[in-house]
Each structure stands twice: as structure tokens, then as C-alpha cells.
Design a protein around this motif. Sequence first.
Motif, short mmCIF file in Angstrom:
data_model
loop_
_atom_site.label_atom_id
_atom_site.label_comp_id
_atom_site.label_asym_id
_atom_site.label_seq_id
_atom_site.Cartn_x
_atom_site.Cartn_y
_atom_site.Cartn_z
N ASP A 445 -88.93 18.55 73.79
CA ASP A 445 -88.83 19.70 74.69
C ASP A 445 -90.18 20.43 74.81
O ASP A 445 -90.49 20.99 75.88
CB ASP A 445 -87.78 20.69 74.16
CG ASP A 445 -86.37 20.12 74.27
OD1 ASP A 445 -86.17 19.21 75.10
OD2 ASP A 445 -85.49 20.58 73.53
N MET A 446 -90.96 20.42 73.74
CA MET A 446 -92.25 21.12 73.75
C MET A 446 -93.30 20.37 74.55
O MET A 446 -94.18 20.98 75.17
CB MET A 446 -92.74 21.34 72.31
CG MET A 446 -91.84 22.28 71.50
SD MET A 446 -92.18 22.24 69.73
CE MET A 446 -93.77 23.07 69.67
N ILE A 447 -93.22 19.05 74.54
CA ILE A 447 -94.19 18.22 75.27
C ILE A 447 -93.43 17.42 76.32
O ILE A 447 -92.72 16.46 75.99
CB ILE A 447 -94.96 17.28 74.33
CG1 ILE A 447 -95.69 18.09 73.26
CG2 ILE A 447 -95.94 16.42 75.12
CD1 ILE A 447 -96.43 17.24 72.26
N SER A 448 -93.57 17.77 77.53
CA SER A 448 -92.91 17.04 78.61
C SER A 448 -93.75 15.82 78.96
O SER A 448 -94.92 15.94 79.33
CB SER A 448 -92.75 17.94 79.84
OG SER A 448 -91.98 19.08 79.52
N SER A 449 -93.16 14.64 78.85
CA SER A 449 -93.87 13.40 79.16
C SER A 449 -93.00 12.54 80.06
O SER A 449 -91.78 12.72 80.14
CB SER A 449 -94.21 12.63 77.88
OG SER A 449 -93.02 12.26 77.19
N GLU A 450 -93.62 11.62 80.76
CA GLU A 450 -92.88 10.74 81.65
C GLU A 450 -91.94 9.82 80.87
O GLU A 450 -90.84 9.52 81.32
CB GLU A 450 -93.86 9.91 82.48
CG GLU A 450 -94.73 10.74 83.41
CD GLU A 450 -95.68 9.89 84.22
OE1 GLU A 450 -95.68 8.65 84.03
OE2 GLU A 450 -96.43 10.44 85.05
N ASP A 451 -92.40 9.40 79.70
CA ASP A 451 -91.58 8.54 78.85
C ASP A 451 -91.38 9.25 77.52
O ASP A 451 -92.34 9.51 76.78
CB ASP A 451 -92.28 7.19 78.63
CG ASP A 451 -91.35 6.16 78.00
OD1 ASP A 451 -90.42 6.56 77.27
OD2 ASP A 451 -91.55 4.96 78.24
N THR A 456 -98.83 10.50 75.31
CA THR A 456 -100.24 10.16 75.51
C THR A 456 -101.10 11.39 75.27
O THR A 456 -100.60 12.52 75.16
CB THR A 456 -100.48 9.64 76.93
OG1 THR A 456 -100.20 10.70 77.87
CG2 THR A 456 -99.57 8.46 77.24
N LEU A 457 -102.40 11.17 75.19
CA LEU A 457 -103.32 12.30 75.02
C LEU A 457 -103.23 13.25 76.21
O LEU A 457 -103.35 14.47 76.05
CB LEU A 457 -104.75 11.78 74.85
CG LEU A 457 -105.84 12.85 74.65
CD1 LEU A 457 -105.56 13.70 73.42
CD2 LEU A 457 -107.23 12.19 74.55
N ARG A 458 -103.01 12.70 77.37
CA ARG A 458 -102.87 13.55 78.57
C ARG A 458 -101.64 14.45 78.44
O ARG A 458 -101.69 15.63 78.80
CB ARG A 458 -102.76 12.66 79.81
CG ARG A 458 -102.61 13.44 81.11
CD ARG A 458 -102.57 12.51 82.30
NE ARG A 458 -102.41 13.24 83.55
CZ ARG A 458 -102.35 12.67 84.74
NH1 ARG A 458 -102.44 11.35 84.84
NH2 ARG A 458 -102.20 13.40 85.82
N ASP A 459 -100.54 13.89 77.92
CA ASP A 459 -99.34 14.71 77.71
C ASP A 459 -99.63 15.85 76.73
O ASP A 459 -99.18 16.98 76.93
CB ASP A 459 -98.20 13.84 77.17
CG ASP A 459 -97.78 12.76 78.16
OD1 ASP A 459 -97.91 12.98 79.38
OD2 ASP A 459 -97.33 11.68 77.70
N ILE A 460 -100.37 15.51 75.68
CA ILE A 460 -100.69 16.51 74.67
C ILE A 460 -101.54 17.64 75.26
O ILE A 460 -101.30 18.83 75.00
CB ILE A 460 -101.43 15.85 73.49
CG1 ILE A 460 -100.52 14.84 72.76
CG2 ILE A 460 -101.94 16.89 72.51
CD1 ILE A 460 -99.33 15.45 72.08
#
Length: 538
Positions: A445-451, A456-460
Motif C-alpha cells: 500500500d505504501m509503494i504503488s507499483s505496476e506489479d 523497482t528503483l523507480r517505484d521506490i
Amino acid sequence: MDLDLNDVSCLDAEQLQLSEVSPLAIKANPYVAEKLFDQWLSLPETNSLVKSLLNNAKGGGPLNATGASGSTNAAASNSLPSMFPTGSTPPLSPRSSSGSPRILKHRAGLSALGSPLKLVHEPAKELIPQFYFHDGRPPPNELRERCLFRINQFFYGHMDGLQMHEFKPVTKEICKLPSFFSTVLFRKIDTEGTGIVTRDAFVDYWINGNMLSKDIATQLFTILKQPDLKYLVQDDFKSVLRELLATHPGLEFLQSTPEFQERYAETVIFRIFYYVNRANNGRLTLRELRRSNLIAAMQHADEEEDINKVLRYFSYEHFYVIYCKFWELDTDHDFLIDKENLIRYGNHALTYRIVDRIFSQVPRKFTSKVEGKMGYEDFVYFILSEEDKSSEPSLEYWFKCIDLDGNGIITRNEMQFFYEEQLHRMECMAQDPVLFEDILCQIVDMISSEDESYFTLRDIKESKLSGSVFNILFNLNKFMAFETRDPFLIRQERENPNLTEWDRFAHREYIRLSMEEDAEDASNGSADVWDESLEAPF
């Protein structure tokens, strides 16, 4: 009048402009044009027209093909004799003062007067102004003259030139650079080491060398870098920091302690490369300098008398916190710390597994030459990453630590590997353990990612809560503080959004360290007084 018909050659079908006969038919049968021309010459009207034109030519009058020669027969000759029964009149072949239609066609193509194909004129070539200058764009004349006027004012009365201690106003007022660049700029111009910079030498470097027209980032970069390199290294900043320490009023108290002057300068340089050198290769490029806030911080330091108000890079309080933290961990004071030293950081806040990753030099290669030991520069990178997990260098630092296989993604298994030790520590401290499955849902929930199966570092970097995720995985104290957040502190942070996590941490720690030092000084002072009272009777 007798005309020689043998001079008639193949006529241009396009220029004949016979509406009754197709030009294609005439081209296919050239003899048809000759026959038509013969027939046209045999007409009585043609004979009269030709004689009229010859008489005009002999008399020097204009050759009017329409027969308007001033004769009584002019009105009748306004139209050409027709050789077609329909009475239609073909126009005369286009004529030119330069010769016959055949010569005209040979020289310039089809005439615009007699052909449906218009003559296309080539567009004039557009002259593109020079847009690349190897040594920089020359300054405009107005700017050049204005700068020369100012230079003449500063060098007036100094025919032999300016010495180094006289050069600072030139650096600040003419070059518009921070005053602590005066020495390095002086030496850049005084290549022979004469100790004097003449007016002509300065003009040659600053104006003729096109430094005047460059942006301030390029100016500083050119002044600092070594001639044979295209990047800056740490040593390039040392002369600037030495002058800052020697001239800044907020750093005068350090002049009696040269060893701390050196440590302060090193810390500032390490902080600069931590934030600005995004490639993390020790080679700071012009692009990195332009994209950073370093120039603004230098200008701020030059204008602000209280160096501690310059929070970016130059604050002495920030240096004090970093150095004292390192000194506390370096128990044998060899200026190196090992795993056991670092595990004590933050009251044993970090897990053994994350410390192992740091000493395996995954996030960054140590500059220390001693195996298994972390040097001061390595510690600066660590503490800046640990205490401000909102910055990009910090996120990259910890991402590399958690990414066990180095494939560029953080998976569920990798996060579980680090959280297992956190869970064990909570059990040992008799706290209610939070299962990994529950924590994983919170992290997703804290890090929204496509998968959701990996990050990924971009998500972070796109998540504002990534720092808290890393605290959950390997810093128990900050994890507990996150779970029991103080609303007062949250409101306080919102009131000062310009302060980073590092700024707040450094401020708290400086107050704590200064209070401890004051208490220690007071204790030593009271002991001295007590000893003197005991010794007085004797």
C-alpha cells in the motif's frame, strides 16, 4: 519582297501556340510546322507585315509585331493574318532582344511568356549564423564595453597589476562569483606564479577567453577543473574550502585548530559529492553541477555571516554532528570503524544483516584501504543515507542493499530475508510481533507499483513513504517510531517543509551533543573547584 524559305528550321511546337493544332502532333510531324510556315508566308497580309517590319527596322523605329508603325495601315494590321478557315489567329512566337526563340530556349529554358510552364527561380540561400563556439560565445559588444569600463575602474592606479589580497573585489564585483573563489581564479590567470595579475592578463582571460558570456556554472566549472580533465575531482575543491575557512566570519573560531579545519573541509567535499555526483564515480561533471543546488549554496555561504544557516553542505553544526557520531563509534580512534562499531550506531538500531551488506560494499565501495574497515568518507555516505531516506542518493544506497541478487528489483523473498531479524528482535524485546504477511500488505500500500510481486528503483523513488519501508526492514527504532507517530512532530514537520529529515536530525543531535559537552565542562569545573578547596588548607 522575296524571302528565303530555306532558312526555316524545325520550330518549337510549344512556342507556336496553335490552338487549332495539338503540340504533340507537330512534334511527331515536324514537316507540318514547315508547311504551315510556308503557307503563312504566302499570304498577302503576311507579305505586307514583313515589309512593314523591315521598313521600321531600317528607319530605327520600334519593331511592333502588331504593325502599329504609324502607317495608315496600322489599324488593319493589329491582327495577324490567319491561315485557318476558322479565322482564329495564332500569337506570334515570343521574341527577345537577345535573339531568336531557339537561342532563348537554349539559354534559359521555356519562356514564361510563351509557355504554360513557368520559370521557377531558385530560392536564395539562407545564411545560418554560427551557433557553436569551441571556447564559448563571444560577449555582445555592449556587455564587453560595460565590463571593460568596470575593469578600468578596479585597475586604475595599479599599473603593475593587482596582488592576491587585492583581487577579491574583482572576483565578486566584476566576475559575480563567490568571494572565496578569489585565490583559485587569481592562480588560474597568473599561470607563471608572479603573484601579480595585470589588467591585460585579466581582460585576456575573462573577456577574450569568452568567460564573460558563459553561465555561472560553466565559469565555476572551468575555474575549478584541471586543464586536462573534463570533470571535477575532490581535490579541486580544497583550495576553495581553504579560502572559505580563512575568510568567513562564521568559521574564524576554527583558525586555532587546523586539524578541525581540515576535517570540516573534507566533510563539506564529501557532502558535495554525495548529493551532486549522481554517477557516484568521483567525477563531477558540468551537467551534474548545473542540475544541483551547489552554486546557490555557495552564493548563500558567501552572503550569510552565520555559516550554520547555510544548511546545504556548509553548516558547521552538521559537520559537528557527523564528526562526533563517527568519533563515538571509533573507540580506538584510529579513524576506522568495523562491523562491531557500526552495529552500535543509533543505540543498536540496525540489524546485523544490513550491516553485513554495508561492509560487503554493495551500496558503495569503501575508500578505506584496510579490509573490513570503514573510513570517515564511507561513514559520511552512510550517515547521510541513514538519516535522510527521502533523498535519491539514500534511496539508491538502500535499494542496492536490499536487492540481494543485484537484478534491479526487490522481491518478496528479499524483503522477508531482512524482516526476519526485525521480527526476532521484537520477540526478544517482548513486543507484539508483526507478521511479515501483514507487513507486506502495508508495504504494498505504501509503494504503488505496476506489479505487486516486486518493486523497482523507480517505484521506490516515486513513493514518499519509501524511507519508512526501509526502516521497517532493518531499523527497529525508527520502525517503532513510525508505528507510534507523534501528531505533534508531524504537525511540526509540516510547518517547516523546507527542512529535510537530515536537517531535523542534525539539529536535534547538535543540541544533545552540545548539552552533553556543557554538562561535562560543568562537571570538570566543579571538580577543579572542589580539589582546590581541599588543597587550600595545605
